[in-house]
Write a protein that holds these residues in place. Structure first.
Motif, mmCIF file in Angstrom:
data_model
loop_
_atom_site.group_PDB
_atom_site.id
_atom_site.type_symbol
_atom_site.label_atom_id
_atom_site.label_comp_id
_atom_site.label_asym_id
_atom_site.label_seq_id
_atom_site.Cartn_x
_atom_site.Cartn_y
_atom_site.Cartn_z
ATOM 1 N N GLY A 198 42.008 39.178 46.761
ATOM 2 C CA GLY A 198 41.632 39.487 45.482
ATOM 3 C C GLY A 198 42.618 40.042 44.644
ATOM 4 N N HIS A 199 43.391 40.821 45.093
ATOM 5 C CA HIS A 199 44.236 41.577 44.236
ATOM 6 C C HIS A 199 45.383 40.639 43.626
ATOM 7 N N ARG A 200 45.989 39.830 44.436
ATOM 8 C CA ARG A 200 47.035 38.838 44.042
ATOM 9 C C ARG A 200 46.382 37.921 42.960
ATOM 10 N N ARG A 201 45.013 37.420 43.211
ATOM 11 C CA ARG A 201 44.439 36.520 42.342
ATOM 12 C C ARG A 201 44.069 37.442 41.058
ATOM 13 N N GLY A 202 43.778 38.686 41.285
ATOM 14 C CA GLY A 202 43.493 39.532 39.968
ATOM 15 C C GLY A 202 44.927 39.553 39.177
ATOM 16 N N ARG A 203 45.890 39.812 39.937
ATOM 17 C CA ARG A 203 47.454 39.881 39.287
ATOM 18 C C ARG A 203 47.662 38.611 38.320
ATOM 19 N N ILE A 204 47.370 37.364 39.004
ATOM 20 C CA ILE A 204 47.714 36.346 38.282
ATOM 21 C C ILE A 204 46.549 35.988 37.115
ATOM 22 N N LEU A 205 45.335 36.267 37.137
ATOM 23 C CA LEU A 205 44.650 36.423 35.818
ATOM 24 C C LEU A 205 45.131 37.324 34.882
ATOM 25 N N ARG A 206 45.385 38.539 35.253
ATOM 26 C CA ARG A 206 46.059 39.327 34.373
ATOM 27 C C ARG A 206 47.377 38.759 33.558
ATOM 28 N N ALA A 207 48.193 38.151 34.616
ATOM 29 C CA ALA A 207 49.339 37.542 33.807
ATOM 30 C C ALA A 207 49.089 36.433 32.961
#
Length: 209
Positions: free
Chosen positions: A16-25
């Protein structure tokens, strides 16, 4: 600061943390160059991941935007619900209760300008699926205000009148336009300055004269 797009606490999401980082990117990239010009390479670079990792989470840019928009609005709505319940439990006057909910809505977006830009501006340029999701989310906000308005009319029949859903839709549209104008001027951090105007719109709709 609110984190509107991090699914790390969602048990249904792996990494989830990496997915969230992609969304924020994606949000950051769109704020810089717009949805149409943003590429998967831009998202990967801003999220400090490879394009392969982006594609492992999202089939394409549209899929990423739809989740960004959906997750952000889910969290905003949850925040508004919480603020309404807290205001009700505190026994605040009905106008103050409305202000608490509207303030939570606007304040949550103000805390994340890039997400506010994505939710208010870029979603309109992302095709039919995004527009359909925007309508669905918009209807959820209208339904929420209709529910609050019905409760207030029941609790304060001498002061609050029942209203048609069409009128609530018009009020929500006006508030959205108020916020959009602010965000388009790159003034998302100043959105809380519009809480009184937005609240006055809803109060004027509901109060008996």
């Amino acid at each position: 600061m609110h984190d509107l797009v991090d699914p790390a606490d969602d048990p249904a999401v792996d990494d989830g943390h990496r997915r969230g980082r992609i969304l924020r990117a994606l949000a950051v990239s769109m704020a810089e160059k717009g949805y149409q010009a943003t590429t998967i390479a831009d998202i990967a670079r801003a999220g400090r991941v490879s394009k392969t990792v982006v594609y492992a989470h999202f089939r394409d840019k549209e899929h990423c935007l739809l989740e960004l928009y959906s997750r952000a609005n889910d969290k905003v709505l949850a925040t508004v619900h919480g603020a309404q319940e807290d205001a009700r439990a505190a026994g605040l006057p009905w106008r103050a209760r409305l202000r608490a909910g509207i303030g939570a809505y606007i304040g949550t977006l103000a805390a994340e300008p890039d997400v506010a830009w994505a939710a208010l501006v870029e979603v309109q340029a992302a095709g039919r699926a995004a527009l359909a999701l925007r309508r669905e989310v918009f209807d959820r906000y209208v339904d929420l205000i209709c529910s609050v308005a019905a409760d207030l009319a029941h609790e304060h029949p001498e002061e609050v009148r029942p209203v048609d859903r069409a009128l609530v839709l018009a009020a929500v549209g006006g508030i959205n336009e108020l916020m959009l104008a602010r965000v388009e001027r790159n003034e998302a951090a100043r959105l809380p300055e519009d809480v009184d105007a937005a609240t006055a719109t809803v109060v004027g709709l509901l109060e008996r004269r």
